[in-house]
Design a protein around this motif. Sequence first.
Motif, PDB file in Angstrom:
ATOM      1  N   ILE A 110      17.431   1.149  13.185  1.00 10.31           N
ATOM      2  CA  ILE A 110      18.443   1.634  12.209  1.00 10.31           C
ATOM      3  C   ILE A 110      18.459   3.106  11.666  1.00 10.31           C
ATOM      4  CG2 ILE A 110      19.194   1.064   9.712  1.00 10.31           C
ATOM      5  CD1 ILE A 110      19.756  -1.301  11.873  1.00 10.31           C
ATOM      6  N   ALA A 111      17.106   3.638  11.756  1.00  8.75           N
ATOM      7  CA  ALA A 111      16.955   4.869  11.686  1.00  8.75           C
ATOM      8  C   ALA A 111      17.808   5.813  12.458  1.00  8.75           C
ATOM      9  CB  ALA A 111      15.454   5.161  11.436  1.00  8.75           C
ATOM     10  N   ARG A 112      17.697   5.371  13.844  1.00 10.96           N
ATOM     11  CA  ARG A 112      18.379   6.069  14.892  1.00 10.96           C
ATOM     12  C   ARG A 112      19.843   5.957  14.834  1.00 10.96           C
ATOM     13  NH1 ARG A 112      17.345   5.391  21.406  1.00 10.96           N
ATOM     14  NH2 ARG A 112      18.264   7.003  22.299  1.00 10.96           N
ATOM     15  N   ARG A 113      20.299   4.851  14.425  1.00 14.38           N
ATOM     16  CA  ARG A 113      21.626   4.703  14.503  1.00 14.38           C
ATOM     17  C   ARG A 113      22.367   5.496  13.382  1.00 14.38           C
ATOM     18  NH1 ARG A 113      24.905   0.623  16.624  1.00 14.38           N
ATOM     19  NH2 ARG A 113      27.057   0.427  15.344  1.00 14.38           N
ATOM     20  N   THR A 114      21.796   5.458  12.320  1.00 12.11           N
ATOM     21  CA  THR A 114      22.097   6.312  10.930  1.00 12.11           C
ATOM     22  C   THR A 114      21.935   7.704  10.872  1.00 12.11           C
ATOM     23  OG1 THR A 114      20.517   5.717   9.800  1.00 12.11           O
ATOM     24  CG2 THR A 114      22.309   4.145   9.925  1.00 12.11           C
ATOM     25  N   GLY A 115      20.718   8.175  11.486  1.00  8.63           N
ATOM     26  CA  GLY A 115      20.449   9.379  11.270  1.00  8.63           C
ATOM     27  C   GLY A 115      19.645   9.870  10.033  1.00  8.63           C
ATOM     28  N   TRP A 116      18.987   8.528   9.377  1.00  9.79           N
ATOM     29  CA  TRP A 116      18.283   8.766   8.196  1.00  9.79           C
ATOM     30  C   TRP A 116      17.063   9.139   8.474  1.00  9.79           C
ATOM     31  CZ3 TRP A 116      20.278   3.552   6.366  1.00  9.79           C
ATOM     32  CH2 TRP A 116      21.701   3.739   5.906  1.00  9.79           C
ATOM     33  N   PRO A 117      16.110  10.058   8.206  1.00 10.93           N
ATOM     34  CA  PRO A 117      14.877  10.547   8.387  1.00 10.93           C
ATOM     35  C   PRO A 117      13.933   9.425   7.794  1.00 10.93           C
ATOM     36  CG  PRO A 117      16.075  12.379   7.559  1.00 10.93           C
ATOM     37  CD  PRO A 117      16.824  11.246   7.348  1.00 10.93           C
ATOM     38  N   VAL A 118      12.771   9.271   8.399  1.00  8.67           N
ATOM     39  CA  VAL A 118      11.766   8.251   8.026  1.00  8.67           C
ATOM     40  C   VAL A 118      10.586   8.895   7.029  1.00  8.67           C
ATOM     41  CG1 VAL A 118      10.042   6.659   8.899  1.00  8.67           C
ATOM     42  CG2 VAL A 118      12.168   6.802  10.250  1.00  8.67           C
ATOM     43  N   VAL A 119      10.683   8.434   6.028  1.00  9.79           N
ATOM     44  CA  VAL A 119       9.337   8.642   5.190  1.00  9.79           C
ATOM     45  C   VAL A 119       8.269   7.313   5.382  1.00  9.79           C
ATOM     46  CG1 VAL A 119       8.463   8.818   2.958  1.00  9.79           C
ATOM     47  CG2 VAL A 119      10.779   9.743   3.330  1.00  9.79           C
ATOM     48  N   LEU A 120       7.096   7.927   5.974  1.00  8.97           N
ATOM     49  CA  LEU A 120       6.209   6.689   6.357  1.00  8.97           C
ATOM     50  C   LEU A 120       5.297   6.661   5.115  1.00  8.97           C
ATOM     51  CD1 LEU A 120       4.854   8.030   9.636  1.00  8.97           C
ATOM     52  CD2 LEU A 120       6.223   5.836   9.254  1.00  8.97           C
ATOM     53  N   VAL A 121       4.905   5.617   4.576  1.00  8.13           N
ATOM     54  CA  VAL A 121       4.072   5.024   3.579  1.00  8.13           C
ATOM     55  C   VAL A 121       2.956   4.726   4.005  1.00  8.13           C
ATOM     56  CG1 VAL A 121       3.753   3.668   1.760  1.00  8.13           C
ATOM     57  CG2 VAL A 121       6.085   4.334   2.033  1.00  8.13           C
ATOM     58  N   LEU A 122       1.794   5.404   3.858  1.00 13.26           N
ATOM     59  CA  LEU A 122       0.509   5.344   4.540  1.00 13.26           C
ATOM     60  C   LEU A 122      -0.405   4.693   3.725  1.00 13.26           C
ATOM     61  CD1 LEU A 122      -0.032   8.615   6.565  1.00 13.26           C
ATOM     62  CD2 LEU A 122       1.020   6.414   7.427  1.00 13.26           C
ATOM     63  N   ASP A 123      -1.200   3.486   3.665  1.00 10.81           N
ATOM     64  CA  ASP A 123      -2.241   2.879   3.115  1.00 10.81           C
ATOM     65  C   ASP A 123      -3.480   3.592   3.721  1.00 10.81           C
ATOM     66  OD1 ASP A 123      -4.253   1.406   2.037  1.00 10.81           O
ATOM     67  OD2 ASP A 123      -3.538  -0.392   2.603  1.00 10.81           O
ATOM     68  N   ILE A 124      -4.070   4.410   2.805  1.00 10.06           N
ATOM     69  CA  ILE A 124      -5.052   5.326   3.415  1.00 10.06           C
ATOM     70  C   ILE A 124      -6.484   4.973   2.979  1.00 10.06           C
ATOM     71  CG2 ILE A 124      -3.619   7.366   3.794  1.00 10.06           C
ATOM     72  CD1 ILE A 124      -5.280   8.693   1.387  1.00 10.06           C
ATOM     73  N   SER A 125      -6.414   3.759   2.188  1.00 15.25           N
ATOM     74  CA  SER A 125      -7.978   3.064   1.928  1.00 15.25           C
ATOM     75  C   SER A 125      -8.638   3.013   2.981  1.00 15.25           C
ATOM     76  CB  SER A 125      -7.552   1.595   1.130  1.00 15.25           C
ATOM     77  OG  SER A 125      -6.913   0.775   1.986  1.00 15.25           O
ATOM     78  N   GLY A 126      -9.786   3.200   2.895  1.00 22.39           N
ATOM     79  CA  GLY A 126     -10.972   3.302   4.034  1.00 22.39           C
ATOM     80  C   GLY A 126     -10.982   4.164   5.032  1.00 22.39           C
ATOM     81  N   GLN A 127     -10.202   5.225   5.015  1.00 22.41           N
ATOM     82  CA  GLN A 127      -9.839   6.335   5.846  1.00 22.41           C
ATOM     83  C   GLN A 127      -9.657   7.648   5.314  1.00 22.41           C
ATOM     84  OE1 GLN A 127      -5.514   5.544   7.663  1.00 22.41           O
ATOM     85  NE2 GLN A 127      -7.246   4.602   8.625  1.00 22.41           N
ATOM     86  N   ALA A 128      -9.829   8.868   5.667  1.00 23.63           N
ATOM     87  CA  ALA A 128      -9.148  10.045   5.125  1.00 23.63           C
ATOM     88  C   ALA A 128      -8.512  10.781   6.270  1.00 23.63           C
ATOM     89  CB  ALA A 128     -10.293  10.828   4.696  1.00 23.63           C
ATOM     90  N   GLN A 129      -9.166  11.838   7.021  1.00 27.95           N
ATOM     91  CA  GLN A 129      -8.324  12.500   7.960  1.00 27.95           C
ATOM     92  C   GLN A 129      -7.729  11.701   9.141  1.00 27.95           C
ATOM     93  OE1 GLN A 129     -11.487  13.400   6.629  1.00 27.95           O
ATOM     94  NE2 GLN A 129     -11.886  15.640   6.796  1.00 27.95           N
ATOM     95  N   THR A 130      -8.623  10.662   9.504  1.00 29.25           N
ATOM     96  CA  THR A 130      -8.279   9.632  10.341  1.00 29.25           C
ATOM     97  C   THR A 130      -6.917   9.254  10.201  1.00 29.25           C
ATOM     98  OG1 THR A 130     -10.507   8.990  10.732  1.00 29.25           O
ATOM     99  CG2 THR A 130      -8.559   7.448  11.682  1.00 29.25           C
ATOM    100  N   ALA A 131      -6.374   9.327   8.967  1.00 31.09           N
ATOM    101  CA  ALA A 131      -4.710   8.579   8.529  1.00 31.09           C
ATOM    102  C   ALA A 131      -3.947   9.525   9.324  1.00 31.09           C
ATOM    103  CB  ALA A 131      -4.712   8.670   7.182  1.00 31.09           C
ATOM    104  N   ALA A 132      -4.298  10.737   9.481  1.00 28.90           N
ATOM    105  CA  ALA A 132      -3.385  11.773  10.194  1.00 28.90           C
ATOM    106  C   ALA A 132      -3.100  11.384  11.658  1.00 28.90           C
ATOM    107  CB  ALA A 132      -3.765  13.211   9.960  1.00 28.90           C
TER     108      ALA A 132
END
Length: 438
Positions: A110-132
């Motif tokens: 759907i993102a590709r079909r519409t051109g809507w950019p993606v906002v990623l929601v990241l659950d970073i509990s239990g990690q820090a730099q590794t989330a990146a």
Amino acid sequence: MLPRGLMISAPASGTGKTTVMLGLARAFRDRGLTVQPFKSGPDYIDPAFHGAASGRISLNLDSWAMPPDMLDAHLARAGGADLVLAEGSMGLFDGVAQPGESGNGASADIARRTGWPVVLVLDISGQAQTAAAVARGFPGFREGVDVAGVVLNRVASPRHEALARLGMEAAGLRVFGALPRRRDVEVPERHLGLVQAEEHGSLEPFIANAAAFIAEHLDLDALLAAAAGGGGPAAAPAPAAIRPPGQRIALARDAAFSFTYPHLLDAWRAAGAEILPFSPLADEAPAATADICWLPGGYPELHAGRLAAAGRFRSGLRAFAETRPVHGECGGYMAMGAGLVDAEGTRHEMAGLLGLVTSYETRRMHLGYRLAELQGPLPGQDAGARLRGHEFHYSTILAQPDAPLARVSDANGAAVAETGSRRGRASGTFFHLIAEAS
């Protein structure tokens, strides 16, 4: 062209997408923007929350089940909106192995079909730099899918946030904000997903609270600036037809029967059908003036005792089926059967239009897309019709003695045992209809 928009997605389920989606929809609405929500994938619960937050009906966008003209017709509903927010399902690239009508069911389609950019929601509990390190794999993974940035969720402390932001900076990823852990802005869940919007005791205060939380911790101006679009037609063609099952449709609608896709009801009304809701839990029978009765899915297992005691409903349904068709989907199909065994092992008498007996005493998950070729007719569809739908429940079949309604396969073409049933004017399926197959 489509209005500018954002796809709210994540690496996995359970990261907090819905909280972010609802908070953003209301926060931007409070700013005076007209927000059009969508839900990627086969979900009949989230759209009701979207509608409450945005004030506009939310439709599903399903690349596996829906042909391109149907997707385009749904997208055309965004006309007049200032901003589109689409909530993804599962992880951004998660779908089935074999493509369907317009893709493999992934939110990325759907993102590709519409051109809507993606906002990623990241659950970073239990990690820090590794989330990146996890998030860094998303940009460039699929051509035509743009990742605008991330939202850090379930942040434990300012130090935790600072470390995660350092990792994102090193990975070249934009951070739109960080959300501390807050139980009061998480939508409660049960075994098929979120608790339904109409069951939420304080829905409006909850959404207002979520909007204030999101507005406090996320950069709304940056998110609005990141929104883009341009995909999709300026004027959509007529949608792929979903024929209504009748002219006057008695539709069960209460806490036990509420899993109906908004686009299905929308298509029925657009075709001129009249929908007559009734409540089995209130011991109501289908309207005598209806020419078909439709029992959607829901949570009959949570209300099995009340349904068994609803004498007017069960006798009225049986009388209706003597002269007119009755169809049930998943939970509605179970309620049409001979019996339902609850989680404690107690058997409850159901309507008895079919011989189906199901049990929740031993839970077994049934989940996935379904392609069905009807071996007998169901309301609005002739024998031989091919339908696409989705199945999700935890019941076990103890008996399914009636003639099978369809040959049913999963998304990979493997046959499944949940064929549905037909007897006289009664029919039922375990899958929820999404679209007619091409």
